[in-house]
Design a protein around this motif. Structure first.
Motif, PDB file in Angstrom:
ATOM      1  N   THR A 272       0.809  -1.223   0.000  1.00 37.35           N
ATOM      2  CA  THR A 272       0.000   0.000   0.000  1.00 37.35           C
ATOM      3  C   THR A 272       0.841   1.270   0.000  1.00 37.35           C
ATOM      4  O   THR A 272       0.294   2.375   0.103  1.00 37.35           O
ATOM      5  CB  THR A 272      -0.932   0.031   1.226  1.00 37.35           C
ATOM      6  N   GLY A 273       2.158   1.127  -0.097  1.00 39.39           N
ATOM      7  CA  GLY A 273       3.030   2.289   0.039  1.00 39.39           C
ATOM      8  C   GLY A 273       3.382   2.584   1.480  1.00 39.39           C
ATOM      9  O   GLY A 273       4.012   3.608   1.775  1.00 39.39           O
ATOM     10  N   GLY A 355       2.309   4.741  -6.980  1.00 39.04           N
ATOM     11  CA  GLY A 355       0.863   4.814  -6.854  1.00 39.04           C
ATOM     12  C   GLY A 355       0.331   6.217  -7.056  1.00 39.04           C
ATOM     13  O   GLY A 355      -0.638   6.435  -7.804  1.00 39.04           O
ATOM     14  N   THR A 356       0.964   7.171  -6.404  1.00 34.97           N
ATOM     15  CA  THR A 356       0.493   8.562  -6.449  1.00 34.97           C
ATOM     16  C   THR A 356       0.739   9.215  -7.802  1.00 34.97           C
ATOM     17  O   THR A 356      -0.141   9.883  -8.363  1.00 34.97           O
ATOM     18  CB  THR A 356       1.181   9.387  -5.345  1.00 34.97           C
ATOM     19  N   ILE A 359       0.279   5.300 -11.232  1.00 29.68           N
ATOM     20  CA  ILE A 359      -0.889   4.427 -11.363  1.00 29.68           C
ATOM     21  C   ILE A 359      -2.185   5.214 -11.214  1.00 29.68           C
ATOM     22  O   ILE A 359      -3.100   5.083 -12.036  1.00 29.68           O
ATOM     23  CB  ILE A 359      -0.833   3.268 -10.343  1.00 29.68           C
ATOM     24  N   ALA A 360      -2.282   6.050 -10.178  1.00 31.53           N
ATOM     25  CA  ALA A 360      -3.525   6.803  -9.951  1.00 31.53           C
ATOM     26  C   ALA A 360      -3.903   7.661 -11.160  1.00 31.53           C
ATOM     27  O   ALA A 360      -5.032   7.565 -11.659  1.00 31.53           O
ATOM     28  CB  ALA A 360      -3.417   7.648  -8.688  1.00 31.53           C
ATOM     29  N   THR A 379      -4.381   2.334  -3.593  1.00 33.43           N
ATOM     30  CA  THR A 379      -3.278   3.083  -3.012  1.00 33.43           C
ATOM     31  C   THR A 379      -1.999   2.298  -3.261  1.00 33.43           C
ATOM     32  O   THR A 379      -2.032   1.073  -3.427  1.00 33.43           O
ATOM     33  CB  THR A 379      -3.495   3.298  -1.500  1.00 33.43           C
ATOM     34  N   GLY A 380      -0.860   2.974  -3.300  1.00 36.19           N
ATOM     35  CA  GLY A 380       0.405   2.282  -3.522  1.00 36.19           C
ATOM     36  C   GLY A 380       0.390   1.516  -4.824  1.00 36.19           C
ATOM     37  O   GLY A 380       0.089   2.064  -5.890  1.00 36.19           O
ATOM     38  N   VAL A 381       0.709   0.232  -4.746  1.00 37.85           N
ATOM     39  CA  VAL A 381       0.622  -0.653  -5.925  1.00 37.85           C
ATOM     40  C   VAL A 381      -0.480  -1.682  -5.690  1.00 37.85           C
ATOM     41  O   VAL A 381      -0.334  -2.881  -5.949  1.00 37.85           O
ATOM     42  CB  VAL A 381       1.974  -1.335  -6.228  1.00 37.85           C
ATOM     43  N   TRP A 383      -4.463  -1.610  -6.515  1.00 35.73           N
ATOM     44  CA  TRP A 383      -5.548  -0.890  -7.169  1.00 35.73           C
ATOM     45  C   TRP A 383      -6.530  -1.861  -7.817  1.00 35.73           C
ATOM     46  O   TRP A 383      -6.175  -2.990  -8.136  1.00 35.73           O
ATOM     47  CB  TRP A 383      -4.999   0.056  -8.238  1.00 35.73           C
ATOM     48  N   CYS A 429       6.272  -3.988  -5.973  1.00 36.25           N
ATOM     49  CA  CYS A 429       6.615  -2.670  -5.424  1.00 36.25           C
ATOM     50  C   CYS A 429       7.821  -2.044  -6.119  1.00 36.25           C
ATOM     51  O   CYS A 429       8.069  -0.845  -5.970  1.00 36.25           O
ATOM     52  CB  CYS A 429       6.911  -2.774  -3.926  1.00 36.25           C
TER      53      CYS A 429
END
Length: 450
Positions: A272-273, A355-356, A359-360, A379-381, A383, A429
């Motif tokens: 999740t980061g 993630g931020t 990916i988002a 969140t993070g990797v 999704w 990650c």
């Protein structure tokens, strides 16, 4: 036979099998002898995987796939990380196995690394072979500690495929396996398909907590040992808990003297980061289960991180549980190397940044372009794209369409994680921005082809 003929004959060998022959042999052996999980066996057509590195895997013929499944969302550090592989080799040269009743340096160091990551007040680790038996033993600890029996868990959850773990699971896989006793299910928050007629995250949290309170009251608080939750439900859909929900569950558990078990098997160790998914929420459980990401599954391992009050229960009382391979040296060495590498190489921070920053926004762009995407969350990797036949009615995309999507993604050399009407976007990650861009292009192409 002359000496020359003898010499020539001795040097004659069978030609090495071709790459395609190795792929065919691997496939044929699998179909002849391997019994696969969660599957009707006759229709299976498994991919052949021969090797991997980082975020990619390949078959014997050299066809390479971008692994955006992390296999079963476990290769957090990527495939074949050299430090982890080397640590396993070194441990194998020193001591390959030892009974769990002994003290072993690799085991002690692994436990120390894990408790350093855990919240304050968690100083003991019970090692298991995987996530399912971690959940089993956490339930056992909670029942003994409280002297109560029932375990509450959500319908949208997955906790493993052993006796109590599969019955604690909420999804349909529970139904043919309901042999364990003392399990009760409730609905957790899921605003996109709210069971509480909520329209905001705050409303969803408030109403879900009211529902949980009513279940506790109806079941009899004095009969409930534990509430078991995935910090972020993974297989069920990567459903980020709304603000206030997890602290609210903690408050209910405290009010009624119930243990709170957070299942970090899929969400933990960088996914999740954060080191643990619970680090992003104002909540401290009584027991934490883990597996998968702690060493990316290089050697099977899992465990329970135990809070000091629960651990103290067993200072003078025998804990009635154990496993032959608890704290297996090869697994412990891989845990130590994984945590050290993730620390020194900034891998958890990379998951958060990817993630931020990549990916988002990439998934948001896809959602703007493709009406088949009903919701993006994560969140993070970690999704999910929830796919729908109609955005207004939110009718899930049918299974046949999801099957076509899976096939087309694989045809374009991307290994997906598909569950029901969702594409889970769950790379390692260590994934790079370029690899994320490559994946987004493939998703775009496939969704456009619908």
């Amino acid at each position: 036979m002359t000496s020359t003929e003898t010499s020539t004959s001795a040097l004659t060998t069978e030609p090495a099998p071709t790459a395609s022959a190795l792929d065919a042999r691997a496939y044929d052996l699998d179909r002849a002898h391997v019994f696969h999980s969660w599957s009707a066996q006759a229709s299976l057509k498994p991919l052949v995987i021969a090797g991997g590195q980082g975020s990619r895997v390949w078959d014997h013929s050299g066809r390479t796939y971008l692994d955006f499944s992390s296999q079963l969302v476990n290769t957090n550090i990527g495939h074949q990380h050299p430090r982890v592989v080397e640590a396993i080799k070194k441990q194998a040269e020193t001591l390959t196995t030892v009974a769990p009743t002994t003290a072993n340096l690799a085991r002690g160091e692994a436990a120390e690394r894990i408790t350093d990551i855990a919240p304050v007040g968690f100083n003991k680790v019970f090692f298991t072979n995987a996530g399912a038996d971690a959940v089993e033993n956490a339930i056992r600890m909670a029942r003994i500690h409280t002297g109560r029996d029932k375990v509450l868990s959500t319908y949208r959850s997955y906790h493993g495929n052993t006796g109590a773990a599969i019955v604690a699971t909420g999804d349909r896989r529970r139904i043919p396996n309901e042999y364990a006793h003392g399990h009760v299910h409730f609905f957790g928050p899921y605003l996109y398909r709210s069971d509480f007629w909520a329209t905001t995250p705050e409303q969803e949290a408030e109403r879900a907590l009211h529902h949980l309170r009513r279940v506790i009251e109806a079941e009899g608080p004095g009969s409930i040992a534990a509430i078991l939750l995935e910090t972020i439900p993974g297989t069920a859909g990567i459903m980020i808990p709304p603000p206030g929900y997890l602290p609210g569950v903690r408050a209910l558990a405290d009010e009624f003297g119930i243990m709170l078990i957070l299942d970090e098997v899929m969400a933990g160790f960088g996914r999740t980061g954060e080191w643990l998914a619970l680090d992003a929420y104002d909540v401290v459980p009584d027991l934490i289960t883990f597996a998968k990401g702690v060493n990316s599954g290089y050697v099977p391992a899992g465990g329970v991180i135990i809070s000091d009050p629960v651990a103290a229960t067993f200072d003078d009382q025998v804990f009635p549980g154990g496993l032959t391979y608890s704290g297996h040296p090869l697994a412990m060495a891989s845990i130590v190397a994984t945590i050290e590498a993730m620390n020194e190489e900034g891998i958890v921070d990379n998951a958060a940044t990817i993630g931020t920053d990549h990916i988002a926004p990439g998934l948001a762009t896809l959602a703007e372009k493709h009406s088949v995407i009903g919701e993006v969350r994560g969140t993070g990797v970690f999704w999910a794209l929830e796919l729908v036949a109609d955005r207004e009615t939110r009718e899930p995309l049918p299974a046949a369409a999801m099957g076509r999507i899976k096939s087309e993604l694989i045809n374009r050399n991307l290994i997906p994680f598909i569950m029901e009407n969702r594409i889970h976007v769950v790379p390692p990650c260590v994934v790079t921005p370029d690899e994320v861009a490559e994946a987004m292009s493939i998703y775009d192409d496939v969704l456009g082809s619908l």
